[in-house]
Scaffold this active site. Structure first.
Site, PDB file in Angstrom:
ATOM      1  N   HIS A 112       0.726  -1.104  -0.090  1.00  0.00           N
ATOM      2  CA  HIS A 112       0.068   0.058   0.035  1.00  0.00           C
ATOM      3  C   HIS A 112       0.849   1.126  -0.013  1.00  0.00           C
ATOM      4  CE1 HIS A 112      -3.363   2.475   0.787  1.00  0.00           C
ATOM      5  NE2 HIS A 112      -2.944   3.372   1.659  1.00  0.00           N
ATOM      6  N   ASP A 191     -15.482   1.705   6.919  1.00  0.00           N
ATOM      7  CA  ASP A 191     -14.591   2.684   6.472  1.00  0.00           C
ATOM      8  C   ASP A 191     -15.005   3.769   5.645  1.00  0.00           C
ATOM      9  OD1 ASP A 191     -11.861   3.964   6.278  1.00  0.00           O
ATOM     10  OD2 ASP A 191     -11.974   3.316   4.321  1.00  0.00           O
ATOM     11  N   ARG A 198     -16.098  11.564   8.028  1.00  0.00           N
ATOM     12  CA  ARG A 198     -15.086  12.362   8.575  1.00  0.00           C
ATOM     13  C   ARG A 198     -14.661  13.594   7.507  1.00  0.00           C
ATOM     14  NH1 ARG A 198     -10.579   8.041   8.205  1.00  0.00           N
ATOM     15  NH2 ARG A 198      -9.048   9.916   8.650  1.00  0.00           N
ATOM     16  N   SER A 213      -8.183   3.533   9.100  1.00  0.00           N
ATOM     17  CA  SER A 213      -9.002   3.387   7.631  1.00  0.00           C
ATOM     18  C   SER A 213      -8.151   2.597   6.627  1.00  0.00           C
ATOM     19  CB  SER A 213      -9.023   4.649   7.165  1.00  0.00           C
ATOM     20  OG  SER A 213      -9.381   4.961   6.019  1.00  0.00           O
ATOM     21  N   LYS A 217      -8.803  -2.132   5.506  1.00  0.00           N
ATOM     22  CA  LYS A 217      -9.030  -2.555   4.255  1.00  0.00           C
ATOM     23  C   LYS A 217      -7.720  -3.762   3.745  1.00  0.00           C
ATOM     24  CE  LYS A 217      -9.090   1.972   3.107  1.00  0.00           C
ATOM     25  NZ  LYS A 217      -9.561   3.063   2.315  1.00  0.00           N
TER      26      LYS A 217
HETATM   27  N1  URA Z   1      -6.331   7.013   3.119  1.00  0.00           N
HETATM   28  C1  URA Z   1      -7.280   6.149   3.454  1.00  0.00           C
HETATM   29  O1  URA Z   1      -7.546   5.026   2.887  1.00  0.00           O
HETATM   30  N2  URA Z   1      -7.880   6.526   4.617  1.00  0.00           N
HETATM   31  C2  URA Z   1      -7.415   7.933   5.217  1.00  0.00           C
HETATM   32  O2  URA Z   1      -8.041   8.044   6.261  1.00  0.00           O
HETATM   33  C3  URA Z   1      -6.276   8.465   4.585  1.00  0.00           C
HETATM   34  C4  URA Z   1      -5.991   8.192   3.615  1.00  0.00           C
END
Ligand code: URA
Length: 461
Positions: A112, A191, A198, A213, A217
């Protein structure tokens, strides 16, 4: 199927588990007094895992309203979360939807990046990892705003598609070592809901919420090892090394909490990565890198991340030399070709990337003074690609894969007045004046040679 606890190889479920079968085991939200939870966080106390499960499960099912969760998010921003709480929150979010079970595949690894400009690393790194005997069965996102997405880049290759059945996805991962699909809409749905809230309550910029967050994933995506590229600088979410380190450490800790091996590299994102930004252009640069002829920074980053992935998977010996050999010997390029063909792409474009559609219009931006190139702001380049039509402002918008920006010089190099610094690839001048304005504002020339930061700013794992 029943929810069970994480094991080192993922979750002991069938292929995909449905969320309904798991959330029915969570405490009854009717017994949950949400104002008490908000009060508890507001006064700086830590939540139990059961409390977080109940709150997140209740919110995902629509039983807890936005206004209560918004107040709770703000309390989290002010009071923070312990490492235990952040880990528990992440697991609750991961368990709110599908959990991909990759335990039948050997040495699964995911990667990631926290998002950069010109960041085509996944296109190079994932076939390298497959060539090294690891398995990459990955879900990737599309680009939004100034950051590009791996799926958009791959869709520059005619025929390539991001949709595979679960069976085909797992079979391809087993046979080739690499399969890449778009993100399932039911991957960590908590999320998606929390992020939207948010976004409108000024609670995006909060470390435990960002870390949970991202990691929810990744954990739901099932890989045993996870390598994180945490970008730092003008073009990144994290503007300072200290903030980047904090995020990286929190995500590595979450991984440990979830029974995964996570390693993070902090990398500079002051200037774009490589020399090309824009979808087709980035595929061309990625293929050049797979041939061992890529720009130095991209090449170096892919080697560093491959070393981290091999180490996380338990194969640290000679990792650097083995990673390098996949680029010099052609094995990573061969994996990329097989992967493209398996997902419907025409491999002729891998053999001859000059065939890819690149917009025919050209414009150059020249130096207005003699001196040194101090900076090419990554954010400005990302926004310029967006203005040209190469990215999307809103989810679902169509994009032009052929437009982009080429850096003719890198920060630190000598410039002479009138010398071209940037080349813009445009289609019938669409968005060109705005792109040039953004690029001009992002260029800095000065009399003194600048200290260019190293690409690798730190490692955590
Ligand atoms: N990327 C994400 O997946 N979540 C966040 O809160 C910030 C960046």
């Amino acid at each position: 199927m029943r929810w069970t606890s994480p094991t080192p190889n993922g979750y002991t479920l069938g292929l995909m588990s449905s969320p309904a079968s798991r959330t029915d085991q969570l405490p009854d939200p009717a017994q949950l007094n949400v104002p008490d939870l908000i009060q508890k966080k507001r006064s700086g106390q830590a939540h139990s895992a059961a409390e977080l499960n109940t709150l997140i499960g209740g919110y995902t099912r629509g039983e807890v309203p936005d206004y209560q969760v918004a107040a709770w998010l703000m309390a989290v921003c002010f009071q923070g979360m312990t490492a235990q709480e952040t880990g528990d929150l992440t697991l609750s979010m991961a368990r709110s939807g599908d959990l991909l079970d990759l335990s039948s595949l050997p040495y699964t690894v995911d990667k990631h990046s926290t998002g950069g400009v010109g960041d085509k690393t996944s296109l190079v790194l994932t076939p390298m990892l497959a060539a090294l005997g690891l398995t990459v069965a990955k879900m990737s996102g599309r680009g939004l705003a100034h950051t590009g997405g791996t799926i958009d880049k791959l869709e520059s290759i005619p025929g390539w598609r991001a949709e595979l059945s679960e069976e085909a996805f797992l079979r391809q991962a087993r046979e080739i070592g690499l399969a890449l699909v778009g993100q399932s809409s039911n991957l960590a749905p908590a999320d998606g809901l929390l992020y939207a809230l948010r976004d409108v309550t000024a609670t995006v910029d909060c470390l435990p919420l960002i870390a949970s967050s991202i990691m929810s994933k990744k954990i739901a995506s099932g890989a045993h090892s996870i390598v994180l590229d945490v970008k730092v600088g003008a073009g990144a979410f994290m503007k300072t090394i200290a903030d980047g380190e904090g995020l990286a450490r929190t995500m590595v800790d979450i991984g440990r909490h979830a029974g995964r091996n996570v390693r993070a590299v902090l990398t500079d994102m002051g200037a774009p990565l490589g020399r090309l930004a824009g979808n087709s252009l980035e595929v061309q640069e990625a293929i050049a890198t797979l041939r061992g002829q890529g720009p130095e920074d991209l090449h170096q980053l892919c080697i560093e991340l491959a070393v981290e992935a091999l180490t996380a998977a338990g194969f640290p010996d000679d990792a650097r030399a083995r990673a390098e050999a996949t680029l010099q010997g052609g094995s990573a390029l061969a994996k990329f070709r097989a992967f493209v063909a398996a997902q419907g792409g025409d491999p002729e474009y891998v053999d001859d990337p000059a065939l890819l559609d690149v917009a025919p219009g050209r414009a150059e931006l020249n130096a207005g003074a003699d001196g040194y190139l101090l900076a090419i702001d990554a954010l400005s380049v990302g926004r310029a690609v967006l203005a040209l039509g190469g990215g999307r402002e809103r989810k679902g918008e169509a994009i032009d894969h052929g437009v982009g920006v080429e850096l003719l010089l890198r920060p630190g190099e000598v410039v002479t007045v009138g010398q071209p610094l940037l080349r813009v690839y445009h289609r019938q001048e669409r968005g060109l004046p705005r792109a040039l304005e953004l690029l001009r504002a992002g260029l800095l020339i000065g009399a003194e040679r600048p200290d260019v930061p190293p690409l690798i700013l730190g490692r955590i794992g």
